[in-house]
Design a protein around this motif. Sequence first.
Motif, mmCIF file in Angstrom:
data_model
loop_
_atom_site.group_PDB
_atom_site.id
_atom_site.type_symbol
_atom_site.label_atom_id
_atom_site.label_comp_id
_atom_site.label_asym_id
_atom_site.label_seq_id
_atom_site.Cartn_x
_atom_site.Cartn_y
_atom_site.Cartn_z
ATOM 1 N N LEU B 10 -47.368 -40.155 -89.951
ATOM 2 C CA LEU B 10 -48.076 -41.208 -88.608
ATOM 3 C C LEU B 10 -47.018 -40.186 -87.144
ATOM 4 O O LEU B 10 -47.829 -40.092 -86.814
ATOM 5 N N SER B 11 -46.061 -40.669 -87.850
ATOM 6 C CA SER B 11 -45.177 -40.392 -86.190
ATOM 7 C C SER B 11 -45.435 -38.955 -85.969
ATOM 8 O O SER B 11 -45.892 -39.164 -84.667
ATOM 9 N N ILE B 12 -45.491 -37.987 -86.609
ATOM 10 C CA ILE B 12 -46.155 -36.504 -86.768
ATOM 11 C C ILE B 12 -47.434 -36.288 -85.483
ATOM 12 O O ILE B 12 -47.211 -36.116 -84.971
ATOM 13 N N LEU B 13 -48.131 -36.793 -86.419
ATOM 14 C CA LEU B 13 -49.345 -36.968 -86.180
ATOM 15 C C LEU B 13 -50.481 -37.569 -85.054
ATOM 16 O O LEU B 13 -51.199 -37.436 -84.545
ATOM 17 N N LEU B 62 -54.212 -37.163 -85.404
ATOM 18 C CA LEU B 62 -54.263 -35.554 -85.776
ATOM 19 C C LEU B 62 -54.771 -36.152 -87.043
ATOM 20 O O LEU B 62 -53.957 -36.121 -87.895
ATOM 21 N N LEU B 63 -55.427 -34.424 -87.944
ATOM 22 C CA LEU B 63 -55.692 -34.881 -89.717
ATOM 23 C C LEU B 63 -54.578 -33.805 -89.629
ATOM 24 O O LEU B 63 -53.948 -34.298 -91.247
ATOM 25 N N GLU B 91 -55.868 -40.372 -96.773
ATOM 26 C CA GLU B 91 -54.827 -41.750 -96.132
ATOM 27 C C GLU B 91 -54.961 -41.864 -95.274
ATOM 28 O O GLU B 91 -54.648 -42.874 -94.595
ATOM 29 N N VAL B 92 -55.949 -41.138 -94.263
ATOM 30 C CA VAL B 92 -56.340 -41.713 -93.411
ATOM 31 C C VAL B 92 -57.419 -42.364 -93.563
ATOM 32 O O VAL B 92 -57.267 -43.980 -92.447
ATOM 33 N N VAL B 93 -58.380 -42.438 -94.171
ATOM 34 C CA VAL B 93 -59.525 -44.328 -94.690
ATOM 35 C C VAL B 93 -58.817 -45.091 -94.558
ATOM 36 O O VAL B 93 -58.626 -46.342 -94.443
ATOM 37 N N GLN B 127 -65.654 -35.876 -93.133
ATOM 38 C CA GLN B 127 -65.466 -36.884 -94.516
ATOM 39 C C GLN B 127 -64.535 -37.480 -94.178
ATOM 40 O O GLN B 127 -65.114 -38.640 -95.689
ATOM 41 N N VAL B 128 -64.075 -37.521 -93.614
ATOM 42 C CA VAL B 128 -63.149 -39.077 -93.414
ATOM 43 C C VAL B 128 -64.465 -39.893 -93.194
ATOM 44 O O VAL B 128 -64.235 -41.345 -93.730
ATOM 45 N N ALA B 129 -65.272 -39.884 -91.897
ATOM 46 C CA ALA B 129 -66.213 -40.432 -91.356
ATOM 47 C C ALA B 129 -67.211 -40.928 -92.744
ATOM 48 O O ALA B 129 -67.521 -42.234 -92.403
ATOM 49 N N LYS B 130 -68.196 -40.500 -93.456
ATOM 50 C CA LYS B 130 -68.293 -40.463 -94.485
ATOM 51 C C LYS B 130 -67.353 -41.547 -95.216
ATOM 52 O O LYS B 130 -68.459 -42.006 -95.541
#
Lengths: 258, 420
Positions: B10-13, B62-63, B91-93, B127-130
């Motif tokens: 998270l801190s990198i992206l 960023l992903l 993970e993003v979800v 895919q994340v959004a879906k």
Amino acid sequence: MNAQTILLYDGSFDGFLSCVFVAYDQKITSPIIRKEYQTNNQLFTINETIITNRQKANRVWEGFKSRTKPNEQRGFFKAFLSEIKGVENTLFSYMRTIFSNPINQHIDFGNKDILKITQVAKMVDREKHRVEAFVRFQLTKDDIYTSTVSPDFNVLPLIVKHFKDRYADQKWLIYDTNRKYGIFYDLTSVEIITLEEPAKILPNQIQNIYKKQEVDFQKLWSTYYNSVNIKSRKNTKLHVQHLPKRYWKYLTEKNIRE
Amino acid sequence: MSFDRIREKLSILADAAKYDVSCASSGGKRSNTNKGLGNNTGMGICHSYTEDGRCVSLLKILLTNHCIYDCAYCITRKSNDIKRAAFKIQEVVDLTINFYRRNYIEGLFLSSGIFKNADYTMERLIQVAKKLRLEENFNGYIHLKSIPGASDELMRQAGLYADRLSVNIEIPTISGLKLLAPDKKHEDFVKPMTKVKNEIIQYKEEKKIIKSTPRYAPAGQSTQMIIGATGESDWDIMRSANYYYKKFNMRRVYYSGYVPVLTDNRLPSLGTAVPMLRENRLYQTDWLIRFYGFSVNEILNDTHKNLDVDIDPKLSWALRNLNLFPVDINKADKTMLARIPGIGMQSVYKILQARKFRKLNWSHLKAIGIALNRAQFFIVCDSKDFYKKELSAISLKEKIVKNSSSKYKKLINGQLSLFS
Ligand code: SF4
């Protein structure tokens, strides 16, 4: 010297409207309307405690509604929630203007009651938006997203809809520690509740009543918050202007210790 | 999930994504009708503010910051020696949902470095959004980056789940792009933009006939340009912006002052001040063009290629066109009123309203809230008492600058001394 009548009520909106009803009913022309707990023993006053009566309150409100526009009604209610000392008297005086005017006749917008009410309603509205933005929920072991607040004005009644629409599939509780009541959503409806030991739900009770992963998510959030900062653009003045210090106590990202 | 690892990612992206200025979460209305999570009322909420005073309303990440390209201005570029990380889709979800449920954010803004190829990357963003929409019943705000070069089919899908799509053109001119991002093609940027624009038009057409047409990117598309990375003039920048507004129906063009993050002899050196004032002047110009009826060439042109730093673009235009002034407040039409320095669009409407009932004089104008310290030199009203002295543009400018207190004054002095 005529004795001044003071009508005391329990602090609720219905209570206030009941006072208006009584004032009309007993032809008390310029009463002072005040919350019970604000009473003081002045000489030459008649104190009368008004018992909140829903039906009477409704009759007053319906009458008011039939003569005003929805945004005026909202402004009226918001100004009431400001709890500013003496606001009841301005509201009463404004109601009298409305009731004494023929229906549908425009009242002068230079009217000083209206100006004051609009002004106060705006302040309350600003606080409402800030609370909507700055509430931070923490998840308890029994799956209730919980938050404590202590807003300047009594805004909980105004934020119910926002949170109910947004968090329709999770239980949540927002508790006003100053006014000692909260709004609780149980997946079907929102109810007003009071807690015997509100101290138990304060953010610092994290070890006791909150889920284990709660700390992790708070850390993740503060990691995020710190990562999005661009140091070369630092502008503290602007920062505090948007985020006044008195709200920092709510904000996870401002309170997390590494 | 392992929190320490997630935290590092998270801190990198988040760090890599923060130079994207667009944070608007407004515009996409999505109501919570299915008793799901989230309700987007179309009014963005700032849940926090960074120490530089920017609104935090979205989880902007960023992903991945793995990238096959080597754009000079970008911290994520291939040849830069930095820590790399990649989120898994789930993970993003999870992050989005858990942040949203705690009232930290209004939604997600997901971008990515390009790994493998454009389509492969775009597919993952979708895919994340879906998942968020279909599995989590999420109605919050989703902004996806359109990856340059992504296929039409993917761009169509993206719009079904996202509220807003954007491609950052980053470099305002094609020659600048060639210099700084040699392996990227201008066409690659234009392609997804065109597709999104056409889909939006088509959606609006179909919607008229079939009510249940699935919604497509209700908050439209936007783009961003980096300011001050290459030598382009303000004229170049605004001409590009105008092109994107017109050609692709952009909702917004954002201007982002270049923050030096890398040493590269094609770019301003590390430690160069971020051109915040210039950024601000460009936004003002953008505003004048979109809402005040100005054309680019009136404000910027061959003889006037860059905006003045010490005065705003409208005042600068007025000083170059003193022959059009003074304007009679009681007679001038809307367009001309909007061109008077010190008078904003809101004041224009107030003037139009108020003058129906009476002729306006100075005290009326003051009550309306006009910045008379600037406007007074450019107007006449119902009063014999107006600014009669014939002044040259230069002395008028001096007079106004002396009387006004700009929040950027310190910056102006600083930056001006840098230039002189
Ligand atoms: S393609 Fe995008 S992420 Fe990759 S280097 Fe260029 S700007 Fe950066």
